[in-house]
Every structure is written in structure tokens, then in C-alpha cells.
Design an enzyme around this catalytic site. Sequence first.
Site, PDB file in Angstrom:
ATOM      1  N   HIS A   1     -36.693 -11.633  40.472  1.00  0.00           N
ATOM      2  CA  HIS A   1     -37.664 -12.490  39.795  1.00  0.00           C
ATOM      3  C   HIS A   1     -37.886 -13.745  40.623  1.00  0.00           C
ATOM      4  CE1 HIS A   1     -36.267 -10.659  35.683  1.00  0.00           C
ATOM      5  NE2 HIS A   1     -36.850  -9.778  36.474  1.00  0.00           N
TER       6      HIS A   1
ATOM      7  N   HIS B   1     -31.230  -3.123  26.470  1.00  0.00           N
ATOM      8  CA  HIS B   1     -31.950  -3.115  27.743  1.00  0.00           C
ATOM      9  C   HIS B   1     -32.483  -1.718  27.993  1.00  0.00           C
ATOM     10  CE1 HIS B   1     -32.740  -3.153  32.088  1.00  0.00           C
ATOM     11  NE2 HIS B   1     -33.002  -4.436  31.896  1.00  0.00           N
TER      12      HIS B   1
END
Length: 428
Positions: A106, A172
Site C-alpha cells: 500500500h 480476511h
Amino acid sequence: MEVQLDYGRHGLTVRLPEANVVKVLCYRPAQPLVDLQVAVREKLLSPVGTPPLPELAQGKSSACVAICDITRPVPNELILSELLPHLERAGLSRDRIVVLVATGLHRPNLGHELVEIAGASIVGKYRIENHHGENLEEHVFLGETPRGVPMWIDRRWVEADLKIAVGLIEPHFMAGYSGGRKLICPGLAGLPTIREWHSPRFLEHPHARSGMLDGNPVHLENTWIAKQAGCDFTVNVVLDEKRRLVDVQAGEMEEAFHAGVAVVDTMVRDSVPEPVDIVITTAAGYPLDATFYQSVKGMVAAEPLVKPGGTIILAAALSEGVGSPDFTRIFEENRSLEEFLEKISSPDYFRIDQWQLELMARVARKARIVVVSDGLPAEYLRRLFVEPAASVEEAVVDCLDRYGPHATIAVMPKGPYLVAEVASATEA
């Protein structure tokens, strides 16, 4: 009937035909902790599987504390304000402590975002740095795993005398649950590691699913990598549907993780009796629904509930647009999901973040995907291989025209923070 969806920072209220709604899936109630500081303090002093943190810190020459990036709503300021003074009292000066934002691939978190994720009191006192997954010079190569994954881990973590990971345990969509080992891989891993860990041989496995750890190769692999990289202490928190702290687990990486998972698992599972025609889902609001990249998780969360040929309606703010430049580029150079899937079957084609679109493609093979968003115009959403709608209500009307007036609807207001199941499938 009115249903409040997690959307952006403030939510979205939608009106749905009550006769068609089979179920609104939700968290099971959990009792929030009353004194948060005391709860964290007690866990640091009475952890599972390790000595107390003050004892671990004695004699250490340096410390690296990994925290989640802006995409995870972790109460870092609360935790760090209790944790970091223990390190200083043990003899570690502040210049020997680094708080490392585990970004994976990210973008870095800078300026006001650092204050948002770590708190002004921490940012003003301690050194906070970002992990840069694409810069291999900042990593150490630790060899290959038995499955052949190269292990490149952030040098600041590997060389620290004391390694502490602070995270959040939540469902997740590929690793089963976040938290624990995931702070290290992919959080502090280099591009070659993340690329292989996200490769089809892991993601396409039937056990690489939300809420599943047994036999999940994604979970097993990053646990192995994290153990090789080392982790002396973890702090994992559990939040309820209002993001209130309900549990803290600290200590040895695997023991603390599984203790937290046991709590989360009782809260986040919900089911419908049979697959439905329409699933209304979200990307759980800000910060997760800020980009299309992260919002794919809401689509994947809904996939188990929808009938083949049904429709998934995703409501996501997309306030920051598509995502990284690399992810955006994938849409620019592929005219369809089919073309993209054909390209990634070749080892010569690789784009950072392609795994997210690969999982979206899995959903699209089963169901039509409609996106409702204030963040991107309809013509742009079409370029992302989804269908746009001006509102959830408009999308539902269209679906009832397609499937008939008795079409069934399931609603997932918290999207990927829920583990959605079909009861008939789990009983089979």
C-alpha cells in the site's frame, strides 16, 4: 424497511422491500471493555506464551513496533501509549525505538494520516516510518520457504533486537483472519514475497477463504514466514460492530492470534437458510471503502450467499478512487475480465495488486456485480468491469425486474467484516 449500511464515514440508509429480505446479517452482541487502558495494561503484564513485556524489553538494544496502516481501524494510540513507556523504562531510548507502519504494497501514510492512525501524542514523541515493499534495498533476504516463496522482510524489523506487532483481528478474504502474522507478511514483506504469496496457487485454493484457517495455504504460508522473520511479542485487538474494543490478546504471536480469533469467530458468523438472488453488501465504510481496490473485499464476502447468476450490489464511497496507480493500470490495459485472466495465466504478465482483480473475477464468474458510489461516475465504474447504479434502491428494482417480484435479498451492512454462510451448505 430501512437498513443502515456502513458507507464512508457516516453510513447510508436504504429502503428495501421487507417481503423480499430474507435476512440482514449482523454481528452477535459482545460486551465492550469498560476501562480500555487498564485492559491493555493488564495484557502487557500478563500475556500468553511469553514473559511480561517489561521483562522481555530488559537488556534489548533496539525495538521495532509494527502497526497497521490507514486501512485498518486499530486503536494504536491507546495501545502504544501503554506499550512504548515499558520499552523506555527498560532502558531503550526513544532514538532506538521505531514504530513501523506495515504498509505491505500500500502507499505510505504521511502527515495527517500518521496522526489518524497513531495519535498526535505518539507522532510528536516517537520516530514513525513507513515500510516500502518495492524497495528491496530496505529488506533482508531470509531464503525460501518449503513452498518456494522468497522471504524478503524489512531490514528494520529483522535487525531489531525486540520485535513487536500490533494489529486487529477481523475476517480476511484470503488469509482467514487478519492480525498476528499478517503484520509481518505481507505487512513488512518485499514485492517478490508478496507477489508469490498472492499467486494463483495460493489464492485459488478452496480453503483460502474468509473465516477459514484450517488447511488455508495463505494463512499457513505467512505464519511460516513470520516465524522465520521473528516476532517477540504481539498485541491483537477485537472490535465490535460499532468499533468498540471488546477484547485484547497479547503475547506469543500464534497463541495470542488464535486466542483473539476464538473471540472474533463467535461474533462475526451469520448465515441465510439458502442462497439468495440478491446480496446487498458494503466495504465496511471508511477506511476500507475509500478505494475500489479494498472494496473488492465486500464483493468477495457476499459471494457465498448469492445464487449462480444472481446479483451482488456493493455500496462503497470510493472517496479515493480506484486505488494504486498499478491497480488502475490493469483496467487501462485490459478490455475485459476474460482478457485479464488470460494474461495472468502467463508468467510474463505481472502487475502489482492484480490479485485483487483475480478475486473479483472469481466473484464475477458466479454473479453480476453492481456498484453504488458517490466517489466515481457511472461511466468510470463501467471501465472497472462492474455495472453502476444511482442508488441501492434503483439497483434492487432492476433486480426484481430480472428475477421476479419474489426474488430473495440478503443484506450485509458490514460487508467483509462478516463471515457469511449458507446454513444448508454448512450442514451438508
